[in-house]
Scaffold this motif. Sequence first.
Motif, mmCIF file in Angstrom:
data_model
loop_
_atom_site.group_PDB
_atom_site.id
_atom_site.type_symbol
_atom_site.label_atom_id
_atom_site.label_comp_id
_atom_site.label_asym_id
_atom_site.label_seq_id
_atom_site.Cartn_x
_atom_site.Cartn_y
_atom_site.Cartn_z
ATOM 1 N N LEU A 91 1.089 -1.372 0.099
ATOM 2 C CA LEU A 91 -0.538 0.094 0.036
ATOM 3 C C LEU A 91 0.795 1.682 -0.097
ATOM 4 C CD1 LEU A 91 -2.807 -1.334 2.654
ATOM 5 C CD2 LEU A 91 -3.117 -0.895 0.093
ATOM 6 N N LYS A 136 2.563 1.374 -3.548
ATOM 7 C CA LYS A 136 1.393 2.283 -4.296
ATOM 8 C C LYS A 136 1.124 3.323 -4.381
ATOM 9 C CE LYS A 136 -2.603 0.653 -6.923
ATOM 10 N NZ LYS A 136 -2.274 0.455 -8.119
ATOM 11 N N PHE A 137 0.291 3.752 -2.951
ATOM 12 C CA PHE A 137 0.060 5.074 -3.399
ATOM 13 C C PHE A 137 0.717 6.216 -2.406
ATOM 14 C CE2 PHE A 137 -3.471 1.881 -2.388
ATOM 15 C CZ PHE A 137 -4.790 2.331 -3.778
ATOM 16 N N GLY A 138 1.981 5.695 -2.202
ATOM 17 C CA GLY A 138 2.633 6.780 -1.298
ATOM 18 C C GLY A 138 2.966 6.631 0.246
ATOM 19 N N ARG A 153 1.225 9.826 2.109
ATOM 20 C CA ARG A 153 -0.870 9.271 2.475
ATOM 21 C C ARG A 153 -1.652 8.189 3.371
ATOM 22 N NH1 ARG A 153 -3.396 8.811 -3.409
ATOM 23 N NH2 ARG A 153 -2.192 11.343 -3.658
ATOM 24 N N VAL A 154 0.078 6.673 3.206
ATOM 25 C CA VAL A 154 -1.289 5.824 3.902
ATOM 26 C C VAL A 154 -0.818 5.986 5.453
ATOM 27 C CG1 VAL A 154 -0.218 2.847 3.921
ATOM 28 C CG2 VAL A 154 -0.368 3.912 2.446
ATOM 29 N N SER A 168 -3.246 7.719 6.726
ATOM 30 C CA SER A 168 -4.867 7.100 6.714
ATOM 31 C C SER A 168 -4.871 5.874 8.004
ATOM 32 C CB SER A 168 -4.963 5.847 5.540
ATOM 33 O OG SER A 168 -5.032 6.757 4.032
ATOM 34 N N ALA A 182 3.472 7.889 -5.538
ATOM 35 C CA ALA A 182 3.417 6.640 -5.700
ATOM 36 C C ALA A 182 4.265 6.040 -6.867
ATOM 37 C CB ALA A 182 1.948 6.708 -6.317
#
Length: 468
Positions: free
Chosen positions: A75, A78-80, A83-84, A87, A197
């Motif tokens: 994750l 893929k999303f940085g 950001r993860v 979250s 990402a």
Amino acid sequence: MHTASPFPAEQGAGRKAMLWIVFAGFFMQALDTTIVNTALPSVALSLGEKPLDLKSVVVAYTLTMALLTPASGWLADKFGTRRVYFSAILIFTLGSMFCATAHTLPQLVIARVLQGIGGSMLLPVGRLAVLRNIPGEQYIAALAFVSVAGQVGPLLGPALGGWLVQNASWHWIFLINVPVGAVGLFAVRRYLPHDAASVVAPFDWVGCGLLSLCMVTFSLALENGVSSPWTALLVAVSVASALLYIPHARRRATPLFRLALFREPNFSVGLAGNLFCRIGSGAVPFLLPLLFQLQLGYSPFHSGLLLLPIAIAGMLAKRWVVPLVNRLGYDGFLQINTWIVGVSIASFAVMSPGWPLALSIVQLSVFGWANSMQFAAMNSITLKGLSHEDAGSGNSLFSMVQMLAIGLGVTIGGGLVSLFSVKLGVAAPAYRLAFLTMGLVTVLSGFIFRRLDAKPLERTQPEAVQAR
């Protein structure tokens, strides 16, 4: 008060702030694994449940973390990372709020699952952020700084949980995460560097699903007990899902865990030894607060303070691991130390009203000392022989097994107390028999380490023993 930092002042506030962000996330995750245990009798009273039935509150958190930890690195790629990690803190904080507002046991279990989703990403993604933003020559110092949170959290957790329950209410063991999480969210947006990402291989969702189904159904089978008609079906599903993973991993180019991992003999032996040894160790933090409060009549705060010797002795013991492994070798050390851990767990069976406090402190300290050295040596020998290609995958599988073992320990330990209580009609001897049984399981796990391969052991440098 000035707090020492592992970096020179000229490197700027941004990098230091990033380390404190990761430190705070790791601290929340480490604290939450221990702070709940002391509060369980009070939570049970508030919700109108039996204290032993609240083992699902602990298992839901640890099992969720076990299931989702392997996906955290993918994750982040893929999303940085930024950001993860944002979250993860948000989900963990929301889960804490929902835990504090739960009015029934099912609501609390669901909220703990949400907490576990966020918690599963806090440590691995935080560690990845440090790796990607700290120069190589300073990485070890940065990681050592962050890892202090993993020692401070378990040290403060039981006593803090007991104090909050006794002086406020059990809800505050979860609400304490909310302001920390809010500050963390702001700090991530303000200080954690942006990272783009990247293109990554598709995640093995099928493989992850099969192994998750295996762990969940096996845990549910233990929870239901041998008398339940569903137990045989759950065990069958668990075994079938594990077996189905083998042809799946052979067909897939990038499986969740390559089968080649198990060609390294010490990885397989270390994984099995970790699983069975940690079952006993995982039951102790759950059973001891119940014993102290429900059988010995201690207050929640007193109960939490009594767990301090375990954490303190564990921290002091780490410096002794390397000299002892050098002297005895990994195989000799693990066989002897596993017996010490098992016997110390079994010794808790003699605790009763009027038992001398000094003897209790000695028993708890011996367990904390031996258990800490056991984890360090087991971790090192399990992962040391893996190739560079398999190191990341092996570490993820190892983390899954660690969390699974904690959940199994709580399930089995609590189940034994319930079973013996029904058979004997009283709870006091049930706790004694449960501790004796868990101690015996731990002692028997020592025989697994007799299968360690001597040749790889000769090439393994004890100085590489890991702290966790």
